[in-house]
Design a protein around this motif. Structure first.
Motif, PDB file in Angstrom:
ATOM      1  N   LEU A  49       0.708  -1.252   0.144  1.00 39.03           N
ATOM      2  CA  LEU A  49      -0.183   0.041   0.108  1.00 39.03           C
ATOM      3  C   LEU A  49       0.943   1.162   0.128  1.00 39.03           C
ATOM      4  CD1 LEU A  49      -2.572  -0.943   2.744  1.00 39.03           C
ATOM      5  CD2 LEU A  49      -3.052  -0.907   0.153  1.00 39.03           C
ATOM      6  N   VAL A  50       0.374   2.222  -0.723  1.00 44.39           N
ATOM      7  CA  VAL A  50       0.989   3.576  -0.732  1.00 44.39           C
ATOM      8  C   VAL A  50      -0.050   4.879  -0.761  1.00 44.39           C
ATOM      9  CG1 VAL A  50       2.985   2.853  -1.927  1.00 44.39           C
ATOM     10  CG2 VAL A  50       1.107   3.892  -3.248  1.00 44.39           C
ATOM     11  N   CYS A  51       0.398   5.784  -0.038  1.00 44.34           N
ATOM     12  CA  CYS A  51      -0.808   6.826  -0.013  1.00 44.34           C
ATOM     13  C   CYS A  51      -0.505   7.814  -1.460  1.00 44.34           C
ATOM     14  CB  CYS A  51      -0.348   7.976   1.158  1.00 44.34           C
ATOM     15  SG  CYS A  51      -0.548   7.001   2.716  1.00 44.34           S
ATOM     16  N   LEU A  52      -1.567   7.938  -1.969  1.00 41.46           N
ATOM     17  CA  LEU A  52      -1.592   8.919  -2.976  1.00 41.46           C
ATOM     18  C   LEU A  52      -2.574   9.783  -2.942  1.00 41.46           C
ATOM     19  CD1 LEU A  52      -1.531   6.128  -5.910  1.00 41.46           C
ATOM     20  CD2 LEU A  52       0.442   7.386  -5.207  1.00 41.46           C
ATOM     21  N   CYS A  53      -2.539  11.067  -3.718  1.00 40.20           N
ATOM     22  CA  CYS A  53      -3.459  12.150  -3.760  1.00 40.20           C
ATOM     23  C   CYS A  53      -4.393  11.604  -4.823  1.00 40.20           C
ATOM     24  CB  CYS A  53      -2.917  13.612  -4.213  1.00 40.20           C
ATOM     25  SG  CYS A  53      -2.440  13.535  -5.806  1.00 40.20           S
ATOM     26  N   ARG A  54      -5.636  12.384  -4.888  1.00 40.20           N
ATOM     27  CA  ARG A  54      -6.565  11.664  -5.902  1.00 40.20           C
ATOM     28  C   ARG A  54      -6.121  11.816  -7.498  1.00 40.20           C
ATOM     29  NH1 ARG A  54     -12.079  11.037  -4.566  1.00 40.20           N
ATOM     30  NH2 ARG A  54     -10.872  10.065  -2.828  1.00 40.20           N
ATOM     31  N   ASP A  55      -5.347  12.746  -7.605  1.00 40.70           N
ATOM     32  CA  ASP A  55      -5.132  13.085  -9.200  1.00 40.70           C
ATOM     33  C   ASP A  55      -4.156  11.649  -9.347  1.00 40.70           C
ATOM     34  OD1 ASP A  55      -6.468  15.035  -9.524  1.00 40.70           O
ATOM     35  OD2 ASP A  55      -4.853  16.632  -9.164  1.00 40.70           O
ATOM     36  N   CYS A  56      -3.126  11.497  -8.644  1.00 39.60           N
ATOM     37  CA  CYS A  56      -1.984  10.456  -8.611  1.00 39.60           C
ATOM     38  C   CYS A  56      -2.708   9.117  -8.577  1.00 39.60           C
ATOM     39  CB  CYS A  56      -1.143  10.798  -7.985  1.00 39.60           C
ATOM     40  SG  CYS A  56       0.033  12.227  -8.104  1.00 39.60           S
ATOM     41  N   HIS A  57      -3.640   8.997  -7.852  1.00 43.15           N
ATOM     42  CA  HIS A  57      -4.500   7.742  -7.797  1.00 43.15           C
ATOM     43  C   HIS A  57      -5.139   7.491  -9.090  1.00 43.15           C
ATOM     44  CE1 HIS A  57      -6.968   4.991  -5.133  1.00 43.15           C
ATOM     45  NE2 HIS A  57      -6.323   4.243  -6.099  1.00 43.15           N
ATOM     46  N   ASN A  58      -5.819   8.615  -9.491  1.00 41.84           N
ATOM     47  CA  ASN A  58      -6.355   8.352 -10.894  1.00 41.84           C
ATOM     48  C   ASN A  58      -5.551   7.778 -11.901  1.00 41.84           C
ATOM     49  OD1 ASN A  58      -8.989   8.878  -9.881  1.00 41.84           O
ATOM     50  ND2 ASN A  58      -8.851  10.903 -10.250  1.00 41.84           N
ATOM     51  N   MET A  59      -4.411   8.390 -11.934  1.00 41.13           N
ATOM     52  CA  MET A  59      -3.180   8.326 -12.919  1.00 41.13           C
ATOM     53  C   MET A  59      -2.792   6.729 -12.734  1.00 41.13           C
ATOM     54  SD  MET A  59      -0.845  11.686 -13.606  1.00 41.13           S
ATOM     55  CE  MET A  59      -0.412  11.523 -12.167  1.00 41.13           C
ATOM     56  N   ALA A  60      -2.677   6.358 -11.625  1.00 37.26           N
ATOM     57  CA  ALA A  60      -2.363   5.047 -11.298  1.00 37.26           C
ATOM     58  C   ALA A  60      -3.206   3.803 -11.777  1.00 37.26           C
ATOM     59  CB  ALA A  60      -2.164   4.720  -9.778  1.00 37.26           C
ATOM     60  N   HIS A  61      -4.459   4.483 -12.271  1.00 34.63           N
ATOM     61  CA  HIS A  61      -5.384   3.230 -12.744  1.00 34.63           C
ATOM     62  C   HIS A  61      -5.769   3.763 -14.161  1.00 34.63           C
ATOM     63  CE1 HIS A  61      -6.584   1.231  -9.158  1.00 34.63           C
ATOM     64  NE2 HIS A  61      -6.328   2.235  -8.285  1.00 34.63           N
ATOM     65  N   GLY A  62      -4.917   4.733 -14.664  1.00 34.11           N
ATOM     66  CA  GLY A  62      -5.165   5.104 -16.170  1.00 34.11           C
ATOM     67  C   GLY A  62      -4.181   4.683 -17.040  1.00 34.11           C
ATOM     68  N   VAL A  63      -4.001   5.556 -18.026  1.00 33.94           N
ATOM     69  CA  VAL A  63      -3.144   4.782 -19.251  1.00 33.94           C
ATOM     70  C   VAL A  63      -1.518   4.717 -18.657  1.00 33.94           C
ATOM     71  CG1 VAL A  63      -4.332   5.777 -21.049  1.00 33.94           C
ATOM     72  CG2 VAL A  63      -2.677   7.246 -20.215  1.00 33.94           C
ATOM     73  N   ARG A  64      -1.112   5.393 -17.479  1.00 33.85           N
ATOM     74  CA  ARG A  64       0.143   5.565 -17.146  1.00 33.85           C
ATOM     75  C   ARG A  64       0.464   4.135 -16.056  1.00 33.85           C
ATOM     76  NH1 ARG A  64       2.330  10.275 -14.932  1.00 33.85           N
ATOM     77  NH2 ARG A  64       4.315   9.223 -15.070  1.00 33.85           N
ATOM     78  N   GLU A  65      -0.580   3.443 -16.033  1.00 31.38           N
ATOM     79  CA  GLU A  65      -0.768   2.607 -14.728  1.00 31.38           C
ATOM     80  C   GLU A  65       0.641   1.671 -14.806  1.00 31.38           C
ATOM     81  OE1 GLU A  65      -2.866  -1.817 -14.399  1.00 31.38           O
ATOM     82  OE2 GLU A  65      -4.217  -0.124 -14.924  1.00 31.38           O
TER      83      GLU A  65
END
Length: 80
Positions: A49-65
């Protein structure tokens, strides 16, 4: 089946380790992210587990996953 107590405890440990800041950009973290997704066998432990802000969390599930996942795995190696 998910053990909610174990997950809550792991989230707390991850927040303490990461100072409740996004490990990618340094902003205050809102979300706790599974580096290896539970759907891919990832566990509810602080080392996944890691802490992410909402924007980075969205990116972590997006095209840059994949790229972000690699960065997060490297981060976890450093802090372990």
């Amino acid at each position: 089946m998910r053990n909610r107590y174990q997950y809550k405890k792991a989230r707390k440990r991850a927040a303490e380790r990461d100072n409740s800041l996004c490990v990618l950009c340094g902003r205050p973290a809102i979300d706790t992210h599974h580096v290896v997704f539970r759907s891919h066998g990832g566990r509810d432990i602080a080392d996944n587990l890691v802490c992410l802000c909402r924007d980075c969390h969205n990116m972590a599930h997006g095209v840059r996953e994949k790229k972000i996942q690699q960065e997060l795995l490297e981060y976890l190696k450093k802090v372990s």
